[in-house]
Design a protein around this motif. Sequence first.
Motif, PDB file in Angstrom:
ATOM      1  N   PHE A 146     -18.284   9.917 -37.923  1.00  0.00           N
ATOM      2  CA  PHE A 146     -18.623   9.868 -36.499  1.00  0.00           C
ATOM      3  C   PHE A 146     -17.380  10.220 -35.695  1.00  0.00           C
ATOM      4  CE2 PHE A 146     -19.061   7.429 -32.480  1.00  0.00           C
ATOM      5  CZ  PHE A 146     -20.124   8.149 -31.956  1.00  0.00           C
TER       6      PHE A 146
ATOM      7  N   ASP B 136     -21.144   2.704 -38.939  1.00  0.00           N
ATOM      8  CA  ASP B 136     -21.959   2.198 -37.837  1.00  0.00           C
ATOM      9  C   ASP B 136     -23.376   1.948 -38.340  1.00  0.00           C
ATOM     10  OD1 ASP B 136     -23.190   4.681 -38.035  1.00  0.00           O
ATOM     11  OD2 ASP B 136     -22.450   5.435 -36.114  1.00  0.00           O
TER      12      ASP B 136
ATOM     13  N   ARG C 181     -22.761   6.267 -40.387  1.00  0.00           N
ATOM     14  CA  ARG C 181     -21.661   7.228 -40.226  1.00  0.00           C
ATOM     15  C   ARG C 181     -20.315   6.517 -40.311  1.00  0.00           C
ATOM     16  NH1 ARG C 181     -24.394   9.670 -35.697  1.00  0.00           N
ATOM     17  NH2 ARG C 181     -23.774   7.839 -34.511  1.00  0.00           N
TER      18      ARG C 181
ATOM     19  N   LEU D 163     -16.836   5.294 -39.396  1.00  0.00           N
ATOM     20  CA  LEU D 163     -16.002   5.048 -38.223  1.00  0.00           C
ATOM     21  C   LEU D 163     -14.536   4.950 -38.609  1.00  0.00           C
ATOM     22  CD1 LEU D 163     -18.133   2.298 -36.435  1.00  0.00           C
ATOM     23  CD2 LEU D 163     -18.208   4.766 -36.070  1.00  0.00           C
TER      24      LEU D 163
ATOM     25  N   SER E  33     -19.474  16.001 -39.686  1.00  0.00           N
ATOM     26  CA  SER E  33     -19.170  15.064 -38.596  1.00  0.00           C
ATOM     27  C   SER E  33     -20.181  15.254 -37.481  1.00  0.00           C
ATOM     28  CB  SER E  33     -17.753  15.280 -38.051  1.00  0.00           C
ATOM     29  OG  SER E  33     -17.633  16.555 -37.466  1.00  0.00           O
ATOM     30  N   THR E  34     -20.373  14.211 -36.714  1.00  0.00           N
ATOM     31  CA  THR E  34     -21.279  14.252 -35.575  1.00  0.00           C
ATOM     32  C   THR E  34     -20.777  13.290 -34.518  1.00  0.00           C
ATOM     33  OG1 THR E  34     -23.576  13.895 -34.834  1.00  0.00           O
ATOM     34  CG2 THR E  34     -22.773  12.496 -36.610  1.00  0.00           C
ATOM     35  N   ALA E  35     -21.071  13.613 -33.261  1.00  0.00           N
ATOM     36  CA  ALA E  35     -20.688  12.736 -32.153  1.00  0.00           C
ATOM     37  C   ALA E  35     -21.921  12.181 -31.441  1.00  0.00           C
ATOM     38  CB  ALA E  35     -19.808  13.500 -31.159  1.00  0.00           C
TER      39      ALA E  35
ATOM     40  N   CYS F 236     -25.645   6.623 -31.999  1.00  0.00           N
ATOM     41  CA  CYS F 236     -26.537   6.053 -33.011  1.00  0.00           C
ATOM     42  C   CYS F 236     -27.757   5.439 -32.327  1.00  0.00           C
ATOM     43  CB  CYS F 236     -25.805   4.985 -33.822  1.00  0.00           C
ATOM     44  SG  CYS F 236     -26.847   4.175 -35.052  1.00  0.00           S
TER      45      CYS F 236
ATOM     46  N   THR G  93     -28.045  11.877 -37.521  1.00  0.00           N
ATOM     47  CA  THR G  93     -27.098  11.056 -38.276  1.00  0.00           C
ATOM     48  C   THR G  93     -26.126  11.897 -39.100  1.00  0.00           C
ATOM     49  OG1 THR G  93     -28.674  10.842 -40.111  1.00  0.00           O
ATOM     50  CG2 THR G  93     -28.698   9.119 -38.430  1.00  0.00           C
TER      51      THR G  93
END
Length: 512
Positions: free
Chosen positions: A122, A194, A198, A200, A238-240, A243, A393
């Motif tokens: 994340f 999280d 993902r 952290l 990766s993703t922003a 959630c 996700t």
Amino acid sequence: MNRLLAIISILAATLLAGPAQADPADISAASRSVVRVVLAAKDGNKVAFVGHGSGFAVAPDKIVTNAHVVEIARQEQSVVIGIIPSQGGISYGGRIIAYSPDNDLALIQVLDGGRLPPLAVFGGPVADGADVVAVGYPGSVDRAQGLDLDDLINPMSPVKTTGTVSGGRTTKQFDTILHTAPIASGNSGGPLIDNCGRVLGANSFGSISDGNDAEFGFAVSAREILAFLRKAGVKAGSTASPCRSAAEISQEEQQREAAARAQVEAAKQAEALKRERAETKLRTGISQDIITERENRIAMAALMLALALLAAGGAGVLMVQGKRNPAIMAAGGAAVLLLGAVITFLSRPDFSEIDDRVAAALQEQSGKGETPTSITAAGRYQCTINPQRSRITVSQENELPIEWTEGGCVNGRTQYGRDGAKWSRIFVPNEEQTITISSFQPDRSEFTEERYLMGLEAMTKARAIRAQYGNRACTTDDKALADIEDMVKAIRAELPSQANERLVYECKKPAQ
């Protein structure tokens, strides 16, 4: 008593209003990627246990852990690294390929052909107070279970502990996340995740350093991890995206469906009312036309009858005067006029014709209406993800081009099968532990992807089902299409009720 009930009500309301708990399916899916990193010293045929930590896959053959976990393996050539997955029956060797003591990170290459499902990192901001889960292999649990070296080198599920973020900290010149999820020696290098699974951060150390379990934990932040991986030449997923719980998305979709149905029903009622008013107006006009026609024909018949009587009277007068031929002609005219009067009277429209004329007029109006265009027409479409309707996700695709044909062929190579109002295809890859159901719903211009992050046992079962049907390319064969439909149904029956990820794309034809 009333006071007690009031307090209970307040507490219940407070609990219900609290943050959503982690989805067990997402935490379970993340656990597939967590490994035990074992260090052992070899002396001839003898093997001595040196220590262990935790790690997580960021690529199918690469593991992130703490630098201090594998430090001794860099210093002592006799110390080897073992990678013990959380599932299956095979363990692998490991080799350090990147080492950064400045931020306590190390990257291990998995040997012996080992492959693991990677975790997504994340890359967005972590909110203070956010729920987190620490996943790893705390030594205190191993000791409590009385595990020996043979047990430690066998795959087993990692321990999950929950807590909250207590804020970001800059410690030892690198970014960390302070959290309350219980960790112990052996958790080092394991992921802090999280509620969507993902990464952290990577758990590094606790707030107490005298050997006891820590009340607070420090995790090397995702920002540090991503920078470390970029420097090592590893591109991690990766993703922003924030959630969002599967239950929340499902509830919103149900509300959206209900609103859409209500809108459609309202439109149908409005259209029915519009047709009813138009039909009433049409019926009134046709009724007035028929009345006018009847009156006109009756008047015409009366006029012709009057002329027939005059002609008959004239014929009688001419006959008396001895004018035979003119009398015959006048009598013939009278007969023609009389016959015309009778025919005109009998041919007047009946009131029963109103319904037939209304139906014919409505049919003619319907035939003149425009035929709506349909997205089912073959062509290329550009599909854009709707983040408000999606649960993101692990994926990063925001745009998805597809080429669709009415027979369910996508991109000229993949045949989809009927799945209710949708066309669907299920994908069960051999090299990944992910099952994807891709669906296209022509009447809504929607393309969806549902991803299920499955364990080895579930994947093995799904692959066995898929093998029964084969891999069908685009076809119009009814038997092949039925096989695809049956395959989707059979594998779907083995899947959890909620997908770990659900992407909703809205599709449009690109401008010419």
